[in-house]
Design a protein around this motif. Structure first.
Motif, mmCIF file in Angstrom:
data_model
loop_
_atom_site.group_PDB
_atom_site.id
_atom_site.type_symbol
_atom_site.label_atom_id
_atom_site.label_comp_id
_atom_site.label_asym_id
_atom_site.label_seq_id
_atom_site.Cartn_x
_atom_site.Cartn_y
_atom_site.Cartn_z
ATOM 1 N N ASP A 156 5.216 -17.845 15.196
ATOM 2 C CA ASP A 156 3.920 -18.749 15.103
ATOM 3 C C ASP A 156 2.554 -18.682 13.904
ATOM 4 O O ASP A 156 2.082 -18.320 14.238
ATOM 5 C CB ASP A 156 2.969 -18.160 16.742
ATOM 6 C CG ASP A 156 3.166 -17.414 17.814
ATOM 7 O OD1 ASP A 156 4.368 -18.834 17.720
ATOM 8 O OD2 ASP A 156 3.710 -17.131 17.986
ATOM 9 N N ILE A 265 14.104 -6.331 20.810
ATOM 10 C CA ILE A 265 15.285 -7.202 19.860
ATOM 11 C C ILE A 265 15.734 -6.490 19.393
ATOM 12 O O ILE A 265 17.677 -6.987 19.165
ATOM 13 C CB ILE A 265 14.725 -8.665 20.272
ATOM 14 C CG1 ILE A 265 13.151 -9.090 20.556
ATOM 15 C CG2 ILE A 265 15.588 -9.726 20.199
ATOM 16 C CD1 ILE A 265 13.447 -9.478 21.996
ATOM 17 N N TYR B 272 8.822 -19.205 28.426
ATOM 18 C CA TYR B 272 9.380 -19.037 25.948
ATOM 19 C C TYR B 272 9.826 -20.496 25.737
ATOM 20 O O TYR B 272 9.501 -21.003 24.555
ATOM 21 C CB TYR B 272 10.219 -17.952 25.873
ATOM 22 C CG TYR B 272 10.153 -18.059 24.559
ATOM 23 C CD1 TYR B 272 9.675 -17.393 23.880
ATOM 24 C CD2 TYR B 272 11.655 -17.869 24.349
ATOM 25 C CE1 TYR B 272 10.275 -17.035 22.314
ATOM 26 C CE2 TYR B 272 12.140 -18.292 23.298
ATOM 27 C CZ TYR B 272 11.811 -17.547 22.050
ATOM 28 O OH TYR B 272 11.953 -17.658 20.904
ATOM 29 N N GLN B 279 5.223 -17.757 20.769
ATOM 30 C CA GLN B 279 6.521 -17.620 20.732
ATOM 31 C C GLN B 279 6.905 -15.965 19.771
ATOM 32 O O GLN B 279 7.918 -15.515 20.229
ATOM 33 C CB GLN B 279 7.494 -17.885 19.134
ATOM 34 C CG GLN B 279 7.015 -19.833 19.812
ATOM 35 C CD GLN B 279 7.702 -20.018 21.234
ATOM 36 O OE1 GLN B 279 9.196 -20.543 21.071
ATOM 37 N NE2 GLN B 279 7.592 -20.089 22.309
ATOM 38 N N ASP B 280 6.234 -15.511 19.498
ATOM 39 C CA ASP B 280 6.567 -13.797 19.546
ATOM 40 C C ASP B 280 5.505 -13.446 19.513
ATOM 41 O O ASP B 280 5.199 -11.407 19.270
ATOM 42 C CB ASP B 280 5.081 -13.921 17.751
ATOM 43 C CG ASP B 280 6.317 -13.699 16.552
ATOM 44 O OD1 ASP B 280 7.573 -14.270 15.993
ATOM 45 O OD2 ASP B 280 5.960 -14.255 15.284
ATOM 46 N N ALA B 282 7.102 -10.688 21.724
ATOM 47 C CA ALA B 282 7.870 -10.099 21.730
ATOM 48 C C ALA B 282 7.138 -8.401 20.789
ATOM 49 O O ALA B 282 7.788 -7.812 21.007
ATOM 50 C CB ALA B 282 9.174 -10.698 21.671
ATOM 51 N N TYR B 476 13.554 -8.632 27.420
ATOM 52 C CA TYR B 476 13.249 -9.191 26.324
ATOM 53 C C TYR B 476 14.056 -9.906 25.967
ATOM 54 O O TYR B 476 14.106 -11.518 26.093
ATOM 55 C CB TYR B 476 12.862 -8.320 25.246
ATOM 56 C CG TYR B 476 11.015 -7.433 25.176
ATOM 57 C CD1 TYR B 476 10.238 -8.425 25.123
ATOM 58 C CD2 TYR B 476 11.101 -6.573 25.551
ATOM 59 C CE1 TYR B 476 8.040 -8.206 24.965
ATOM 60 C CE2 TYR B 476 9.818 -6.369 25.686
ATOM 61 C CZ TYR B 476 8.910 -7.238 25.348
ATOM 62 O OH TYR B 476 7.201 -6.433 25.422
ATOM 63 N N LYS B 477 15.706 -9.345 26.463
ATOM 64 C CA LYS B 477 16.543 -10.315 25.564
ATOM 65 C C LYS B 477 16.604 -11.924 26.617
ATOM 66 O O LYS B 477 17.015 -12.810 25.637
ATOM 67 C CB LYS B 477 17.856 -9.781 24.668
ATOM 68 C CG LYS B 477 18.112 -8.404 23.966
ATOM 69 C CD LYS B 477 19.051 -8.124 23.870
ATOM 70 C CE LYS B 477 18.744 -6.934 23.030
ATOM 71 N NZ LYS B 477 19.349 -5.726 22.511
ATOM 72 N N LEU B 480 14.191 -14.391 26.597
ATOM 73 C CA LEU B 480 14.603 -14.652 24.706
ATOM 74 C C LEU B 480 15.409 -15.660 24.582
ATOM 75 O O LEU B 480 15.837 -16.169 23.487
ATOM 76 C CB LEU B 480 14.059 -13.685 23.329
ATOM 77 C CG LEU B 480 12.662 -13.765 23.072
ATOM 78 C CD1 LEU B 480 11.704 -13.045 23.728
ATOM 79 C CD2 LEU B 480 13.018 -12.856 21.448
ATOM 80 N N LYS B 482 19.105 -14.347 24.739
ATOM 81 C CA LYS B 482 19.965 -14.189 24.043
ATOM 82 C C LYS B 482 20.506 -13.168 24.767
ATOM 83 O O LYS B 482 22.177 -13.270 24.604
ATOM 84 C CB LYS B 482 18.875 -12.660 23.073
ATOM 85 C CG LYS B 482 18.194 -12.982 22.043
ATOM 86 C CD LYS B 482 17.668 -12.705 20.714
ATOM 87 C CE LYS B 482 17.019 -13.201 20.403
ATOM 88 N NZ LYS B 482 16.766 -13.453 18.555
#
Lengths: 321, 516
Positions: A156, A265, B272, B279-280, B282, B476-477, B480, B482
């Motif tokens: 961002d 992640i 998302y 977008q950040d 996490a 989270y994955k 996003l 993943k």
């Protein structure tokens, strides 16, 4: 030494012992001031390095703070069994070793190369300026460096991603990709420590006997040749000593740096022994278990140093002890 | 000036004592050192007993600090005067409370009052159960304010039926959605009442340039790297996710095995993928999250409703046209209105270690102090400060902070030490804050509690947070993109195998034992 003392066969073994003791005592008396000077350092090591080692026994106990060191029950190797049985162990070991190898292969040679380059620079002023600028980042804490990276690499509005986007490339989520974590980690180490690690090598290079270069000049050696055949062999002992010391820190990658980079992640590649000890041990209060991990780390480090030292001696170098 | 210097000297001494005890390495040595300062207090309190002694009583307090620096100056002195005590604080920053509390417990360097905010931490739990602290249950009714602590609260804050400290009472459910009203109006959108409308608003905020600057520089949501206090758990409640555990016919199900959890993840994934959330998120910290809203980069914030006042303050001079609206009754299709309750309304315990508080008389004196803290006067002191210095108050008892900087320095750090932070006559004159308080009070009727909060599972207290990482990471994955649903389920299976199964069984057994 032993032979020379035992050599006069006429003396009885008892007399030899006695004379040796007397000899030693005399040495003590003669050098008492020197010993006195060692004393503070000696006490320091006893008080802060050796006495705390006693605490390691909690790795073999179920340590409960309010029961105290003596009151907590012995559990033998329970914590070690847990460590080796847990699936996280392999992950921790893998992450730690991969990062260590990257560290040795990518980071370690750089300062040597850089010192060689700087050594070739003619203008003294330029050399000093570059050196000073390069070791400035060493004095910044990891928090600052990681924060700067965060600002630069953010998806961002981070500068790097804006630049990528402006030339039509896709944005890369550096901060939340397991693939980028290791490079980010190594890159930050290089940026922070390159200049600082160069200092020792530059010092070693400046101690090389100029006559060697003159002789090489007479033989018509080029710059590269001189670098390869004179400078590098001359600083080889320094390189090997530093390498051995580095290997001793194999599993000791530094908690703070990685802890700052770690997130949900990238955990699969970012969790290392140091961060795990903090979260499992200190935050979660499993003091015995985290001591076990720490002990394991230390033992592996010790074994590796001994191995590396032996190898160095085999190769004809001095080693560290 | 003189007293300040004295206090500084005292603190330095205390610091040294702590340092010494930390160095001495084992529990027994540490305790002996730690007692040095508190031993003196013991005498003072002991002779006075429950009756008010003429001499002020010294009380040490190991307290958690939620602001950047400890309170300075006058307010603490006022509290000392009002309660006839001499206070010395050891502050633990909130960010490092786990390790600091754990090391304090381990080394025995405690104080007369210890603020414990992480009751599900294994070492805190085992310390409490070991009898390291006084059981206060039988004494509460002797004090007018402590008496008012409801039976439910006492039960929730107990461990195996015993109450090891005075519970910090928080509003039951304080979260909701804070949204840019001016942006909604500009785009002609209604105040969202369903998750779909919320998604539409987020989409419009992202794509339709709500700030009218002609640039594509806004997103809908601003969120942070926190699946509990960030947006995720509150959205989860809308989708019918239970609070940590669901229990049906004696069978326990963790929240992440429910349909609601999956729907919430899919919703977040939608946000998302569409770019309707930063977008950040996490890796975003709370201050960055709030700044994004304050700077007009995002229009939807999900968190504690009382943050709205703070957010508007942050936006002053940056986004002067900002208007915030709060919504507390969003629902997903087919779901009843619901909102999770943080720790069932228990903010922690004020606990009293037996090593520092020697006997019953002394305990009663310290309890009296805590009781005093709950009085209207001290509440006003710890919330708004000193009248005329930090705030002004009108006939309606509506208070306005007049010196924001001084308030932040001297009063705000104390706010976290209040044993109870609602239901007082004095209230904030700020309309947004009043509205937030009203909505939070309303939430209580729809609060979803954690059925196992006061129950015990050995595996949960020793490995719970390690295991939780598996789920947090997988969540989270998934969001996003993943991993997919099957892989998420595989992670849940891994959680079960690594100890989750034992947690479920232990809780089921404890639940049964507790008489359900």
């Amino acid at each position: 030494m032993k032979d020379s003392l035992a050599a006069p066969a006429s003396r009885s073994p008892g007399a030899a012992l006695k004379s040796r003791a007397a000899h030693r005592w005399k040495g003590w008396r003669r050098d008492k001031l020197l010993y006195l000077m060692i004393l503070p350092g000696f006490l320091y090591f006893v008080a802060f390095k050796y006495l705390p080692m006693g605490g390691l026994i909690i790795a073999f106990k179920d340590y409960q703070p309010f029961l105290g060191l003596g009151g907590s029950p012995w559990v033998g190797l329970k914590h070690f069994e847990r460590l080796f049985a847990e699936p996280t162990f392999l992950m921790l070991l893998r992450n730690t070793i991969v990062l260590f190898l990257m560290d040795v292969l990518l980071v370690f040679p750089l300062p040597i190369l850089f010192a060689l380059l700087l050594n070739e620079a003619r203008a003294r002023r330029f050399r000093n300026a570059v050196q000073t600028l390069l070791y400035l980042p060493h004095f910044m804490s990891w928090v600052i460096i990681v924060s700067i990276c965060y600002v630069f690499l953010s998806v961002d509005g981070g500068v790097v991603n804006e630049a990528l986007a402006s030339v039509g490339l896709p944005r890369i989520d550096f901060l939340t990709s397991p693939e980028w974590l290791r490079f980010m980690y190594i890159g930050q180490i290089i940026w922070k420590e390159l200049g600082w690690s160069t200092i020792i090598f530059i010092a070693a290079i400046s101690a090389v006997d100029p006559q060697l270069y003159e002789a090489a000049d007479m033989d018509g050696a080029s710059r590269l040749r001189k670098m390869w055949h004179v400078t590098l062999p001359a600083i080889r002992p320094v390189i090997i000593t530093l390498l051995i010391l580095k290997i001793g820190h194999t599993l000791d990658l530094g908690f703070e740096h990685m802890y700052l980079l770690l997130n949900s992640i990238n955990r699969e590649v970012a969790e290392i022994f140091d961060t795990y000890i903090y979260t499992a041990g200190l935050k979660n209060g499993q003091l015995s278990y985290s001591t076990t991990i720490g002990l394991f780390k230390g033992l592996v480090g010790l074994a590796l140093v001994m191995l590396a030292n032996r190898l160095a001696k085999k190769m004809g170098e001095d080693g560290v002890y | 000036m003189e007293t300040k210097r004295m206090k500084q000297a005292g603190l330095t001494l205390l610091g040294c004592a702590l340092l010494l005890s930390a160095c001495s390495g084992n529990g027994a040595g540490g305790q002996a050192e730690g007692k040095g300062s508190a031993g003196a207090n013991a005498g003072a309190a002991g002779t006075g007993g429950a009756a008010e002694p003429a001499e002020p009583v010294s009380i040490t307090w190991l307290n958690v600090l939620h602001t950047a620096s400890p309170p300075t100056g006058t307010v603490v002195k006022k509290i000392e005067e009002a309660t006839n005590t001499k206070l010395s604080f050891s502050w633990i920053p909130d960010a490092s409370k786990e390790e600091r509390i754990n090391t304090s417990l381990a080394s025995g360097s405690l104080a007369d009052i210890v603020t414990l905010t992480i009751l599900d931490n294994s070492s805190v739990r085992s310390a409490l159960k070991s009898g390291m602290f006084w059981e206060v249950g039988p004494y509460l009714d002797e004090f007018p304010n402590l008496k008012g602590i409801s039976a439910d609260t006492r039960k929730s804050a107990s461990i195996e039926g015993k109450l090891y400290g005075v519970p910090l009472q928080k509003a039951l459910a304080r979260n909701g959605v804070i949204i840019r009203k001016d942006w909604l109006d500009k785009l002609g959108l209604p105040l969202p009442k369903t998750t779909d409308e919320l998604l539409q608003a987020a989409k419009a905020f992202t794509e339709q340039d709500p700030d009218g600057n002609g640039m594509d520089d806004t997103t809908g949501f601003t969120d942070r790297s926190d699946l509990v206090y960030g947006a995720f758990k509150t959205l989860g409640s809308y989708f019918g996710t239970p609070n940590v555990w669901k229990v049906e016919n004696g069978k326990a199900t963790p929240e992440f095995e429910t349909e609601g959890y999956l729907n919430t993840m899919n919703y977040m994934k939608q946000l998302y993928d569409g770019g309707y959330i930063n977008q950040d998120f996490a890796v975003t910290a709370k201050t960055d999250q709030q700044q994004k809203l304050a700077q007009g980069k995002a229009g939807i914030y999900v968190g504690a409703l009382f943050d709205s006042k703070n957010l508007l303050n942050m936006a002053k001079g940056v986004q002067d046209g900002m208007e915030l609206a709060m919504v507390n009754d969003i629902t997903a299709p087919g779901q009843p209105r619901a909102l999770w309750s943080a720790n069932n309304g228990i903010g922690g315990l004020l606990a009293f270690p037996r090593s520092e508080v020697k006997d019953e008389a002394e305990l009663k004196r310290v309890l009296k102090f805590v009781d005093d803290l709950m009085s209207e006067d001290i509440y006003a002191l710890t919330t708004y400060g000193i009248e005329g210095v930090h705030y002004s108050v009108d006939a309606d008892k509506a208070a306005t902070i007049t010196n924001q900087d001084l308030w932040q320095q001297e009063v705000q750090p104390l706010a976290g030490s209040r044993p109870k932070d609602y239901d007082y006559a004095i209230h904030d004159a700020d309309k947004l804050k009043q509205e937030a308080d009203r909505l939070i009070a309303e939430n209580a009727d729809y609060a979803v509690l954690n059925p196992f909060y006061s129950l015990e599972s050995q595996t949960w207290s020793t490995q719970g947070s390690e295991l939780q990482k598996i789920i947090t990471d997988a969540t989270y994955k998934f969001i996003l993109g993943k991993i997919d649903e099957a892989q998420f389920k595989a992670e849940v299976e891994k959680w079960r195998k690594s100890g989750g199964q034992s947690i479920i069984e232990e809780y089921e057994a404890a639940y049964k034992q507790a008489g359900h």
